[in-house]
Design a protein around this motif. Structure first.
Motif, mmCIF file in Angstrom:
data_model
loop_
_atom_site.group_PDB
_atom_site.id
_atom_site.type_symbol
_atom_site.label_atom_id
_atom_site.label_comp_id
_atom_site.label_asym_id
_atom_site.label_seq_id
_atom_site.Cartn_x
_atom_site.Cartn_y
_atom_site.Cartn_z
ATOM 1 N N LYS A 122 0.669 -1.131 0.095
ATOM 2 C CA LYS A 122 0.031 -0.004 -0.054
ATOM 3 C C LYS A 122 0.897 1.515 0.196
ATOM 4 N N ASN A 123 2.075 1.374 0.542
ATOM 5 C CA ASN A 123 3.012 2.427 0.796
ATOM 6 C C ASN A 123 4.046 2.609 -0.551
ATOM 7 N N LEU A 124 3.998 1.558 -1.412
ATOM 8 C CA LEU A 124 4.720 1.617 -2.570
ATOM 9 C C LEU A 124 4.038 2.295 -3.849
ATOM 10 N N HIS A 125 4.864 2.775 -4.557
ATOM 11 C CA HIS A 125 4.212 3.671 -5.807
ATOM 12 C C HIS A 125 4.913 3.584 -6.873
ATOM 13 N N ILE A 126 4.529 2.663 -8.004
ATOM 14 C CA ILE A 126 5.306 2.445 -9.209
ATOM 15 C C ILE A 126 5.625 3.585 -10.014
ATOM 16 N N PRO A 127 6.852 3.396 -10.697
ATOM 17 C CA PRO A 127 7.462 2.082 -11.080
ATOM 18 C C PRO A 127 8.412 1.865 -9.833
ATOM 19 N N ILE A 128 8.639 0.422 -9.696
ATOM 20 C CA ILE A 128 9.542 -0.045 -8.726
ATOM 21 C C ILE A 128 10.868 -0.442 -9.455
ATOM 22 N N ILE A 129 12.177 0.042 -8.977
ATOM 23 C CA ILE A 129 13.393 -0.248 -9.671
ATOM 24 C C ILE A 129 14.496 -0.731 -8.546
ATOM 25 N N LEU A 130 15.236 -1.620 -8.849
ATOM 26 C CA LEU A 130 16.282 -1.959 -8.014
ATOM 27 C C LEU A 130 17.614 -1.225 -8.881
ATOM 28 N N ARG A 131 18.186 -0.465 -8.034
ATOM 29 C CA ARG A 131 19.292 0.559 -8.674
ATOM 30 C C ARG A 131 20.140 0.457 -7.723
ATOM 31 N N ILE A 132 21.424 1.378 -8.110
ATOM 32 C CA ILE A 132 22.596 1.736 -7.219
ATOM 33 C C ILE A 132 22.317 3.070 -6.537
ATOM 34 N N GLY A 133 22.350 2.967 -4.851
ATOM 35 C CA GLY A 133 22.089 3.899 -4.270
ATOM 36 C C GLY A 133 23.185 5.195 -4.582
ATOM 37 N N GLN A 134 22.719 6.466 -4.721
ATOM 38 C CA GLN A 134 23.241 7.663 -4.999
ATOM 39 C C GLN A 134 24.046 8.448 -3.948
ATOM 40 N N LYS A 135 25.176 9.040 -4.479
ATOM 41 C CA LYS A 135 25.803 9.779 -3.287
ATOM 42 C C LYS A 135 25.151 10.537 -2.394
ATOM 43 N N GLY A 136 25.201 10.265 -1.172
ATOM 44 C CA GLY A 136 24.731 11.156 -0.045
ATOM 45 C C GLY A 136 23.215 10.551 0.268
ATOM 46 N N GLU A 145 18.787 4.683 13.050
ATOM 47 C CA GLU A 145 19.011 5.997 12.470
ATOM 48 C C GLU A 145 18.987 6.048 11.007
ATOM 49 N N LEU A 146 19.236 6.912 10.474
ATOM 50 C CA LEU A 146 19.408 7.178 9.263
ATOM 51 C C LEU A 146 20.573 6.371 8.570
ATOM 52 N N ILE A 147 20.278 5.596 7.553
ATOM 53 C CA ILE A 147 21.228 4.756 6.836
ATOM 54 C C ILE A 147 21.823 5.272 5.863
ATOM 55 N N ASN A 148 23.085 5.210 5.555
ATOM 56 C CA ASN A 148 23.878 5.549 4.147
ATOM 57 C C ASN A 148 23.528 4.705 3.123
ATOM 58 N N ILE A 149 22.630 4.818 2.250
ATOM 59 C CA ILE A 149 22.568 3.363 1.100
ATOM 60 C C ILE A 149 23.145 3.949 0.127
ATOM 61 N N SER A 150 24.260 5.066 -0.307
ATOM 62 C CA SER A 150 24.742 5.094 -1.512
ATOM 63 C C SER A 150 25.521 4.128 -1.638
ATOM 64 N N SER A 151 25.830 3.714 -2.986
ATOM 65 C CA SER A 151 26.482 2.380 -3.380
ATOM 66 C C SER A 151 25.972 1.108 -2.872
ATOM 67 N N LEU A 152 24.831 0.950 -2.584
ATOM 68 C CA LEU A 152 24.261 -0.184 -2.195
ATOM 69 C C LEU A 152 22.864 -0.203 -3.422
#
Length: 220
Positions: A122-136, A145-152
């Motif tokens: 219910k809380n997701l909104h298309i399009p859904i893409i698996l990609r590389i996390g961006q810088k910052g 707490e906040l998780i750094n997802i860049s390069s994940l």
């Protein structure tokens, strides 16, 4: 079944990356005794048959760690969720009791060693893409707490990122009011056994979360 794609950039860097996806209507509640008996039995087997020093060499975990290195992420600092969960079991800390869907998620991960995430559709909104996390890039993790997802590798929708093979965001977390889920199994070493574990996951969802209208697919 909701559409999900893997970005070209990520696929070029990690050509063996595959997603196994399940969409299902469920009833979220406390886990029954039988599910916890299965989880405890699996934990007992792991503690008897595996040493923590062997964990990083398991094929699916090794493949994920190597993929993280390719993307520039330290795999010992940002562990795959499956590695972190099994490590916790081998340290004698057990598995957190959350709810039937999250506990099913953890059982599958313990048995398969695949990182797995479950999300409130219910809380997701298309399009859904698996990609590389961006810088910052970052998000509020579940119980963190906040998780750094860049390069994940990160799952994103029209509103932003919501999940990764390391840790998921609060936005799409599974709570007792959730009625439909998306479950994602991350494989970094190809399609082998992904289908078998999707079938096993469907059986657990039907048995322990009263799953209905269950659909699954493999995203290459």
């Amino acid at each position: 079944m909701i559409d999900i794609i893997i970005s070209k950039e990520l696929k070029e860097l990690c050509p063996d990356l595959v997603l196994g996806c399940i969409q299902a209507k469920v009833s979220v509640e406390s886990s029954p005794k039988e599910l916890w008996e299965e989880i405890n039995s699996c934990c007992d087997v792991l503690q008897r048959e595996m040493h923590i020093e062997e964990l990083e060499a398991l094929p699916r975990i090794k493949a994920g760690r190597e993929a993280y290195k390719k993307m520039g992420k330290a795999p010992s600092r940002y562990r795959l969720s499956s590695e972190a969960l099994i490590r916790r079991v081998l340290q004698g800390k057990g598995v957190y009791k959350i709810n039937n869907v999250v506990d099913i998620n953890n059982l599958i991960s313990l048995k398969s060693t695949f990182p797995i995430g479950s999300y409130n559709l219910k809380n997701l909104h298309i399009p859904i893409i698996l990609r590389i996390g961006q810088k910052g890039e970052e998000y509020k993790g579940i119980g963190k707490e906040l998780i750094n997802i860049s390069s994940l590798p990160v799952l994103t929708d029209a509103l932003g990122s919501f999940g990764s093979p390391t840790s998921d965001s609060e936005r799409a977390m599974i709570t007792n009011d959730v009625r439909e889920i998306l479950m994602c199994l991350f494989s970094f070493n190809g399609e082998k056994e992904v289908g078998e574990y999707l079938k096993y996951s469907e059986e657990l969802i039907e048995k322990y979360a009263y799953g209905q209208e269950i659909k699954s697919k493999i995203v290459l």
